[in-house]
Design an enzyme around this catalytic site. Sequence first.
Site, PDB file in Angstrom:
ATOM      1  N   TRP A 138     130.563  69.663  81.749  1.00 18.29           N
ATOM      2  CA  TRP A 138     130.449  69.037  83.065  1.00 18.29           C
ATOM      3  C   TRP A 138     131.669  68.202  83.433  1.00 18.29           C
ATOM      4  O   TRP A 138     131.781  67.746  84.566  1.00 18.29           O
ATOM      5  CB  TRP A 138     129.197  68.154  83.127  1.00 18.29           C
ATOM      6  CG  TRP A 138     128.957  67.267  81.946  1.00 18.29           C
ATOM      7  CD1 TRP A 138     128.057  67.450  80.939  1.00 18.29           C
ATOM      8  CD2 TRP A 138     129.636  66.033  81.627  1.00 18.29           C
ATOM      9  NE1 TRP A 138     128.131  66.423  80.021  1.00 18.29           N
ATOM     10  CE2 TRP A 138     129.090  65.538  80.416  1.00 18.29           C
ATOM     11  CE3 TRP A 138     130.657  65.306  82.245  1.00 18.29           C
ATOM     12  CZ2 TRP A 138     129.523  64.356  79.821  1.00 18.29           C
ATOM     13  CZ3 TRP A 138     131.100  64.132  81.654  1.00 18.29           C
ATOM     14  CH2 TRP A 138     130.535  63.666  80.461  1.00 18.29           C
ATOM     15  N   ASN A 139     132.603  67.978  82.503  1.00 21.39           N
ATOM     16  CA  ASN A 139     133.678  67.021  82.806  1.00 21.39           C
ATOM     17  C   ASN A 139     134.769  67.604  83.703  1.00 21.39           C
ATOM     18  O   ASN A 139     135.374  66.901  84.503  1.00 21.39           O
ATOM     19  CB  ASN A 139     134.285  66.458  81.518  1.00 21.39           C
ATOM     20  CG  ASN A 139     134.846  67.531  80.613  1.00 21.39           C
ATOM     21  OD1 ASN A 139     134.403  68.676  80.611  1.00 21.39           O
ATOM     22  ND2 ASN A 139     135.833  67.166  79.812  1.00 21.39           N
ATOM     23  N   GLY A 197     132.365  72.417  75.142  1.00 19.60           N
ATOM     24  CA  GLY A 197     131.272  71.458  75.150  1.00 19.60           C
ATOM     25  C   GLY A 197     131.255  70.636  73.883  1.00 19.60           C
ATOM     26  O   GLY A 197     132.252  70.528  73.164  1.00 19.60           O
ATOM     27  N   SER A 198     130.108  70.071  73.581  1.00 20.06           N
ATOM     28  CA  SER A 198     129.964  69.168  72.448  1.00 20.06           C
ATOM     29  C   SER A 198     129.891  69.932  71.135  1.00 20.06           C
ATOM     30  O   SER A 198     129.587  71.122  71.093  1.00 20.06           O
ATOM     31  CB  SER A 198     128.703  68.318  72.615  1.00 20.06           C
ATOM     32  OG  SER A 198     127.544  69.128  72.477  1.00 20.06           O
ATOM     33  N   GLU A 254     135.532  75.549  72.147  1.00 23.34           N
ATOM     34  CA  GLU A 254     136.302  74.307  72.216  1.00 23.34           C
ATOM     35  C   GLU A 254     135.311  73.165  72.243  1.00 23.34           C
ATOM     36  O   GLU A 254     134.591  72.969  73.236  1.00 23.34           O
ATOM     37  CB  GLU A 254     137.207  74.245  73.450  1.00 23.34           C
ATOM     38  CG  GLU A 254     138.131  73.037  73.386  1.00 23.34           C
ATOM     39  CD  GLU A 254     138.439  72.425  74.733  1.00 23.34           C
ATOM     40  OE1 GLU A 254     138.673  71.201  74.769  1.00 23.34           O
ATOM     41  OE2 GLU A 254     138.426  73.146  75.731  1.00 23.34           O
ATOM     42  N   LEU A 255     135.250  72.402  71.162  1.00 24.50           N
ATOM     43  CA  LEU A 255     134.222  71.390  70.993  1.00 24.50           C
ATOM     44  C   LEU A 255     134.825  69.996  71.127  1.00 24.50           C
ATOM     45  O   LEU A 255     135.860  69.828  71.746  1.00 24.50           O
ATOM     46  CB  LEU A 255     133.524  71.605  69.652  1.00 24.50           C
ATOM     47  CG  LEU A 255     133.028  73.052  69.432  1.00 24.50           C
ATOM     48  CD1 LEU A 255     132.369  73.210  68.076  1.00 24.50           C
ATOM     49  CD2 LEU A 255     132.091  73.484  70.546  1.00 24.50           C
ATOM     50  N   CYS A 279     138.094  65.746  76.421  1.00 24.69           N
ATOM     51  CA  CYS A 279     138.007  65.974  74.974  1.00 24.69           C
ATOM     52  C   CYS A 279     139.294  65.575  74.253  1.00 24.69           C
ATOM     53  O   CYS A 279     139.272  65.339  73.045  1.00 24.69           O
ATOM     54  CB  CYS A 279     137.665  67.427  74.687  1.00 24.69           C
ATOM     55  SG  CYS A 279     138.798  68.610  75.436  1.00 24.69           S
ATOM     56  N   GLU A 325     132.389  60.590  68.830  1.00 26.42           N
ATOM     57  CA  GLU A 325     133.117  60.782  70.085  1.00 26.42           C
ATOM     58  C   GLU A 325     132.449  59.948  71.171  1.00 26.42           C
ATOM     59  O   GLU A 325     131.273  60.163  71.499  1.00 26.42           O
ATOM     60  CB  GLU A 325     133.118  62.256  70.485  1.00 26.42           C
ATOM     61  CG  GLU A 325     133.948  62.527  71.728  1.00 26.42           C
ATOM     62  CD  GLU A 325     133.970  63.996  72.122  1.00 26.42           C
ATOM     63  OE1 GLU A 325     134.972  64.431  72.717  1.00 26.42           O
ATOM     64  OE2 GLU A 325     132.991  64.705  71.828  1.00 26.42           O
TER      65      GLU A 325
END
Length: 486
Positions: free
Chosen positions: A156-157, A233-234, A255-256, A289, A389
Amino acid sequence: MGFDASLPVTAQMLIGGQWVAGRPGAVIEVENPADESVIGTIPDGTAEDAARAVEAARRAQATWAARPAIERGRAVRRLAALVSERSEELAGLITREQGKPIGQARGEVGAVIGFFEQAASHAHRIEGDIVTSDNPDEEIQIRRHPHGVVVGLTAWNYPAALAARKIGPALVAGNTFVLLAHEITPFSGLFIAALAEEAGIPAGVINVVTGRGPVVGQALVEHPDTGLITMTGSNRAGREIFRAAAEGMKVLRLELGGKAPFIVMEDADIDRAVAAAVTARYTNCGQICTCNERMYLHRDIADQFLEKFVAASRALRIGDPMGDPDMGPKVSGPEVDKIKSIVDAAVAQGAEVLLEGGPLTEGEYAKGHWYAPTVLELKDNASPVIAQEVFGPVVPAVRVADFDTALHLANDTDYGLSAYVFTQDHRRLMQTPYRLNFGEIYVNRANGEQFQAFHNGWNHSGLGGEDGKYGFDGYLRKQTLYMNWG
């Protein structure tokens, strides 16, 4: 166009070239994080909606892949041009659904255009190899082919930029695409999909479904016709997708999260380092991130650095994102609560508060999800604010005696996405890429990856990567052909 961005938005899903509403009455409300007003609704999609989208993408894929790559690239360039024409409309939509200041939203739209244009540039770069065979009258050809149906799961960022980062190279490579638009920020992806229709991209090549990850996302991941899953995402969500994809042996690009260390040595340009630290911590309210998540400061310059950093943090303007302040709201109430709990735990364990920000709840901040910059000082890495994080405008600082200690503390994490180093020492600069265990390192600069580079995480920060020729190659699979003419 099947998507009307005027507020309030009543959105539909795009499946096989048709805009569909989903189940009657089953909708998710989308909130403006600056004032908690409902700016629209999306369908609360089902596993059946996900299956229809994958099947539509599968039906369209062979015809799309049969087009010359240059034609696919031109279609993506037309999409980039349409985004440029409608850039202010898309920027306003991003700000209202995500909360970032309008200037930063315009920057995100610029990234959308850049990602599409960079992807289109690879149309003439789908290359293979001819390898000498051990047999007479034979050659070995290494060819590249699309995976087929690509499923994109975005955070969502940066809802528009992350969608473009995945859609562009996937399409140019000859894949078709199914996007799960995040339920917190769904409208940007739907807007781009509508522009793709205007650009002449055929029905079924881009599909967008909406709904909740555990339902729609899982169905997309597990569908037998899904060839590649690309997700931002996370770490928690990445692990869930990894497990869900295992049964079908799906190809994954994840990509976490990140926990970027920001190392400043005694010989650094302090003003430059402070400016970069502010940018790398507070852009998009710290919801990136690659953000500066923890600072390791040489003890000889720590006081000077922290004095300037705290002053710059305190001076940041926080307010209505449409007024283009330095910082807007957090994306949601639960995100504010998460940050507060991490900070409270750190303070309870002895962290010194250098700048007490915290939740803002009065006056102009009575509505919305606001969190002011917070700066903490700690003795070591033994704190949740160092380990977890934060993804918000909170940063801890630790003093270090030397470069070796800074590197040791920086590497003391499960994450491995991004890191920062500020020093003028040539020997340290040469050591940095060998001794820092991160996929992306910024030396004497703030964050901000470039389209032609490669954005990837190590360790628990992910698999694969995005951007440039290496990112593009991930949207293709290799085939070996033993060609014998004897």
